[in-house]
Design a protein around this motif. Structure first.
Motif, short mmCIF file in Angstrom:
data_model
loop_
_atom_site.label_atom_id
_atom_site.label_comp_id
_atom_site.label_asym_id
_atom_site.label_seq_id
_atom_site.Cartn_x
_atom_site.Cartn_y
_atom_site.Cartn_z
N THR A 88 0.88 -1.17 0.00
CA THR A 88 0.00 0.00 0.00
C THR A 88 0.91 1.22 0.00
OG1 THR A 88 -1.43 -1.28 1.46
CG2 THR A 88 -2.00 1.04 1.13
N TYR A 94 1.03 5.39 -0.19
CA TYR A 94 0.09 6.50 -0.05
C TYR A 94 0.85 7.79 0.22
CZ TYR A 94 0.78 6.05 5.01
OH TYR A 94 1.32 5.98 6.24
N ASN A 109 6.08 9.32 -1.38
CA ASN A 109 5.21 8.19 -1.04
C ASN A 109 5.68 7.51 0.25
OD1 ASN A 109 3.30 8.20 -2.96
ND2 ASN A 109 3.98 6.34 -4.02
N LEU A 113 6.88 1.48 -6.70
CA LEU A 113 6.03 2.38 -5.93
C LEU A 113 6.83 3.25 -4.96
CD1 LEU A 113 3.11 -0.05 -5.18
CD2 LEU A 113 2.94 2.09 -6.44
N ILE A 136 -2.46 3.83 -3.31
CA ILE A 136 -2.47 2.70 -4.24
C ILE A 136 -2.31 1.43 -3.42
CG2 ILE A 136 -1.27 1.59 -6.17
CD1 ILE A 136 -0.21 4.36 -6.91
N GLU A 137 -3.18 0.43 -3.68
CA GLU A 137 -3.10 -0.81 -2.93
C GLU A 137 -3.00 -1.97 -3.89
OE1 GLU A 137 -6.52 -1.89 -0.73
OE2 GLU A 137 -5.40 -3.03 0.74
N LYS A 138 -2.04 -2.87 -3.68
CA LYS A 138 -1.91 -4.04 -4.55
C LYS A 138 -1.62 -5.27 -3.70
CE LYS A 138 -0.06 -1.83 -8.70
NZ LYS A 138 1.16 -1.67 -9.52
#
Lengths: 342, 342, 342, 342, 342
Positions: free
Chosen positions: C25, C27, C51, C46, C33-35
């Motif tokens: 995650t 953020y 972030n 990411l 954004i969550e994967k």
């Protein structure tokens, strides 16, 4: 202990004390003089320059020589009163002119008891006050008498250390004997018969452990105070040896705690086994009674003297009843087996 | 332990000691030499510049090589005496020239026992003194022999850490086996039959836990002293690894405490179940006896041989008595049911 | 745990581990954004400026992704080894670049078990390593996904706090269920029948309390270290919230201690009641047996077949014997009443 | 408690809470105004210069007035969340603008239960949040209303002290009733009959002691923090009175500990007496059974119907058997007497 | 204790208090005046320059003279309230103008109870408040009256020390009597009969120990505070004597702990012996019953009145059955012997 409210520092001879006996050992690097059963004047004569004087006083029946020693070596009156006031807690105090140690050691004559030891360490003297006569310090005395030994070349603090060390190490043989006794008790408890009253022995051992612990526990504080080395009476050379004493005291307390827990565990074991055996006994009784009580009732029925009991007149009556009883017994046995009682 | 009162630092071979065997491993970043069953001179020959020498001494039957090692590496005499004085408490001491560690580790040959390990760490040497021969340090030795390994590039403190770590981690497999044993005991206690004397096993396990705790408890102080990092013998790089050792020791003590409480709980469970079953057994006995004893009395009455018993002469006597007895049994059974015994 | 003596920091997959799954995650104040089920490269992509990246790794079967995470985030090797070494004690360590927390939390899928949680907090990342897959952090994730929520505006320390808080608060529902169970057990023990083996349930509850206490006890030290606020990784704003976590941990331990004492008290109650009932049962048996055994003996006497028994020939023999037996029974009953058995 | 993972400071009304009621007392050295069942606006109106405002809020069903109070007095959100989160541990925290105290006090309506009390002390206000309506503070209120009283001349810290003191002193009557109950239980256990289930009562008392201890134990830390006097909210004049509160808390804990040990001792006494009585019962049964079972066997032998039993044909048969049985009974009785059973 | 919420420092006469009696002793190095049953004015008259005044107040029924003393000597109102508020914890407080000590001492009239003692020490006065009349301080008074004694030459702190010392030493005779009682109980428990309810006595002793411990435990803190010597009211000369008091308190607590453990061990011993004896009793019962119940069944079989029982018609029937029964009994006895029951 003198009655509550009496003046502090009162010297009171304890009840049932042994007679007071003084012995003295004076030494320096070149010579040793040892005299037993001396008087105050003999001691004064030996207190010359360069000599270190060790006075060993056993038994507290007569207060006079003890008071005289107190005056000769300028001992603090509270410390002197503590020496003859039995059942005191171990302690270490520095009175400026001299250091004072009080501790309990195992009585060499009667290893299940402890006796009080008071020790004064001054610049040129070591005084020991033992509650009872006994041979606790024979090995130390021998090391002093040994012309090759290092000890007579060192100061009084080295002698004091050797005496404290001997007092502490005197506990270990007692602990070993307790270890043996607990081992025997374990065997006695585990073996099925248990005719001997193992439990009373176990209680006696626990009581002995309690006494030892009460004697040894305050030694820890005393040893810590010695190791911290705040006293000018112990030189730096003796410090590592005092740390050794401290280690032994801690080991002693560890062992005592261990035996205490072991004896608790043995008690639990004993209780469990007694309960287990009671259960076994009751099962046997219950099986026998439960099988035979109904059968006895049945044979009682046919033992009644009624005139009109048709079954008793038939040829098949007797075998039928026998068969019935065998069946009942078999059913019961199967039921017991299913419950895991057999 | 030498007798109370003997000179400090006396080297006394313990009773029933194994024969003394020396082996040596000398290494530097480029090479490793390993020799088993060596003499003092072999060790002296390997003690050259740049080499780190690890001498492993097992068994304390012969004092001579131990005394020679003490002289060669200038070990403190009190420390050396501690090494061969068994049943000592774990400790850590810094003697300036070298650090000294004493601890108990699980005997690799006989995992239910612990043995004493003495470890000296000097600038270019590590000495280990093991009470009994055994393979506790095989993995560490292999890491040293491994040409790719990092260990031979580091100093003696890294080796000392690895040995301490191996000694501490050696406890965990024993704890796992105790965990298994407690699990089995729990099963045995909960299963209804309980033919095997689970309680004696439980006592043995508790005793084993007591011994382990006594061995492991002082490790905490040792590990704390190492972590506090007051010793110049352990470099800063090794510090985080020593913290790891400390964490393992604390975890070890947590587990020991846990198993101790678990074994107490098992004992309570055992006692409760034995009591519960005794109660069950007694209920069965009581029900059977309480129903049949009065009935047996009644049939006994009509078994008496008095000539004048009017009931026995009537045709309805027998059935009336049978009816009476059925009624009594039914009333009893109902009463038991109401008390919750059935 | 790797075998004793192996190199420190060895990554060893625990036995019976679940497969390793990574989810990430990322953020900042504006976006999240969550994967789930990602690889190492997805995470690296990411990790851009501004972030904060939260990587959640569940299951320790495959060491490869864990090792890769360790490299990517420059995690300390001892910390990483601790993460996959199960049954570790909770701890908190600051490795300069990142803070490391290890603790045990209740397994969301199976609330009677605990699982290990490792948490790393760096300047722009939070890594969590859970022993087993499960939904412990769903609510925290939702607060992060909530566009109105405050959390995404704050730093990684705020997220780390939320995760620790969730782990600690996860214990309370388990304690409530234990409270209920103890209440039920109390009812079962006090109710007279006691058919169900309440004692085995009680033992299971005590065992569960032991496990929870072992898991929760070291949390106190961790929480204290966090509150003391020596770590630069937690900003001052988070401090009062960490104090809140500390309060919850202390409350948790209070409750555990309370339930432990309550369960001991229940055990005592159980034993007392079993004993009480056994006593009742034995009294009934004794009363019945003590009254009827002598009577049965008397009727047996007159059932003997001696030819010469004068009493049996008299008309008053039968009533006299009946009267005698009634008298005996009455005397016995009165005696029992006087002893308080009736 | 809100679910694990929810946002910190969430205000969640506890289950089964009483309705929220506010009452306010505003006072200065000259006048006192007291209003019950007020709204937020009434309170705001009374908050004028020179007045000290005491708002007492009971019941936590409605969160709205509590939230409004929090805003009006600028209370910290974590503290406010703690107030309505029941089963919290007692604590004392200083939030700069105001001090916050949380503690458990005895519920005046139902003295076997405790309720939570939250207390905020600011420069011109005192807020109390009680879990349940009740009259715990009637005497304090009366002292405030008393025109002669000193209290209204002093600041809010004096009122806060009086409230804390009342909360702590409220425990003592409960302890006295427990003391009485333990005394009655002791009598019931020692008296021979023991018909009533004294053991269940004892368990209930122990449970009550456990609850009280859990409530009272953290009070010690709170009282210590108050005595240490780090808070600027309590002036130096109030300090000696706070020390008095501390003394009472310590006395309270002493008494609780004492009753706990006393109840343990009572349980031991109960178990011992039950065992003792069981033993007595069993002895009676055993004596009766052991004497009569062999005798019954003998009479059974002569009740057999064999045609050829020579003894039964002799005139001396019957008296000889009677004599034999008397002899057996006498021998048995003597044996019992020698074993100390009679 | 005044009701919760009442004003601090309220003087409330305890229930069932003895009447208040004042006596005064004024002394200086040259003279002593002693008066019993005096009023406030008598005391004021004796309070002249150079005199030290000791007022001893016994019994707290009338508050008036106590309040007057408080005013005359400017005592702190909280301290004065503590004096008459019974069941207080021992404490030591320094109120600047005077020091205040509160402790519990053994009641000289009734040695199984303790009473409260309040003591104020000011520059020229010592006040003692005893809960009940009694002769606890007779010896101290005599030392004061003794013209040769040192005490009257010293200050009030020396008198205060003597009083505290007497109060502490008053515990030791009680402990000795408890030691004796425990010894007797041990004898009673070990002796086989155990007719007397030793267990109730043991419980009473434990209860007494609990009370003493509660009274004596806080003395340790008081004594430590005195030894730390922060109070200007005790001069340096008295310091070593206060250390002596401290040693006695610690010894007292050691002894109490010891007796507590001893009484626990006695309880265990009692339970074990009761269980052991129950087991013995049950074995006897089981042996007797198990042998005779089957035999009784057999004779019952041949007592049945079936017409067709062939065995009963044979001449060998009777001896065969007798032989069968002897065999069964022999087999049973052998089985018991093998199980270790005989």
């Amino acid at each position: 202990m003198p009655p509550a409210g009496s003046s502090p520092g009162t010297l009171a001879a304890p009840a049932e004390a042994s007679p007071t006996v003084l012995s003295v050992t004076a030494y320096n690097a070149r010579a040793v003089i040892e005299k037993a059963g001396v008087g105050i004047d003999d001691i004064a004569a030996l207190r010359t320059d360069g000599n270190i004087v060790w006075v060993d006083c056993t038994g507290f029946r007569d207060m006079e020589p003890i008071r005289a020693l107190g005056e000769m070596f300028a001992l603090h009156r509270l410390a002197l009163a503590d020496v003859v006031n039995l059942q005191q807690r171990a302690k270490y105090e520095d009175y400026g002119e001299h250091a004072f140690l009080l501790l309990r050691m195992v009585d060499a004559e009667n290893p299940t008891e402890t006796e009080q030891l008071g020790l004064f360490l001054g610049p040129d003297f070591v005084l020991t006050f033992q509650e009872r006569a006994g041979d606790n310090f024979r090995l130390v005395r021998n090391r002093l008498l040994d012309a090759q030994g290092q000890m007579r070349k060192r100061g009084g603090d080295s002698l004091a250390y050797a005496l404290i060390d001997a007092a502490v190490d005197g506990y270990f043989p007692v602990l070993e004997s307790i270890d043996d006794r607990l081992g025997e008790l374990e065997g006695a408890i585990l073996s099925a018969q248990q005719r001997t009253p193992a439990i009373a022995d176990l209680h006696a051992t626990r009581r002995c452990l309690l006494d030892l612990r009460r004697a040894a526990w305050p030694l820890r504080e005393v040893a810590s105070a010695l190791v911290r080395g705040e006293s000018p009476h112990f030189s730096g050379d003796v410090r590592p040896y005092l740390r050794d004493v401290h280690d032994h005291v801690v080991q002693l307390l560890d062992l005592l705690e261990n035996y205490r827990e072991l004896s608790s565990s043995l008690l639990d074991l004993h209780l469990s086994l007694v309960n287990h055996r009671l259960n076994e006994v009751m099962k046997v009784l219950t099986i026998i009674a439960t099988i035979f009580i109904p059968l006895t009732f049945i044979v009682g029925v046919y033992g009644m003297n009624f005139e009109c009991m048709p079954e008793t007149k038939q040829w098949w009556g007797y075998p039928a009843v026998l068969l019935l009883m065998v069946t009942i017994a078999a059913v019961m046995l199967r039921w017991f087996r299913r419950r895991g009682w057999l």
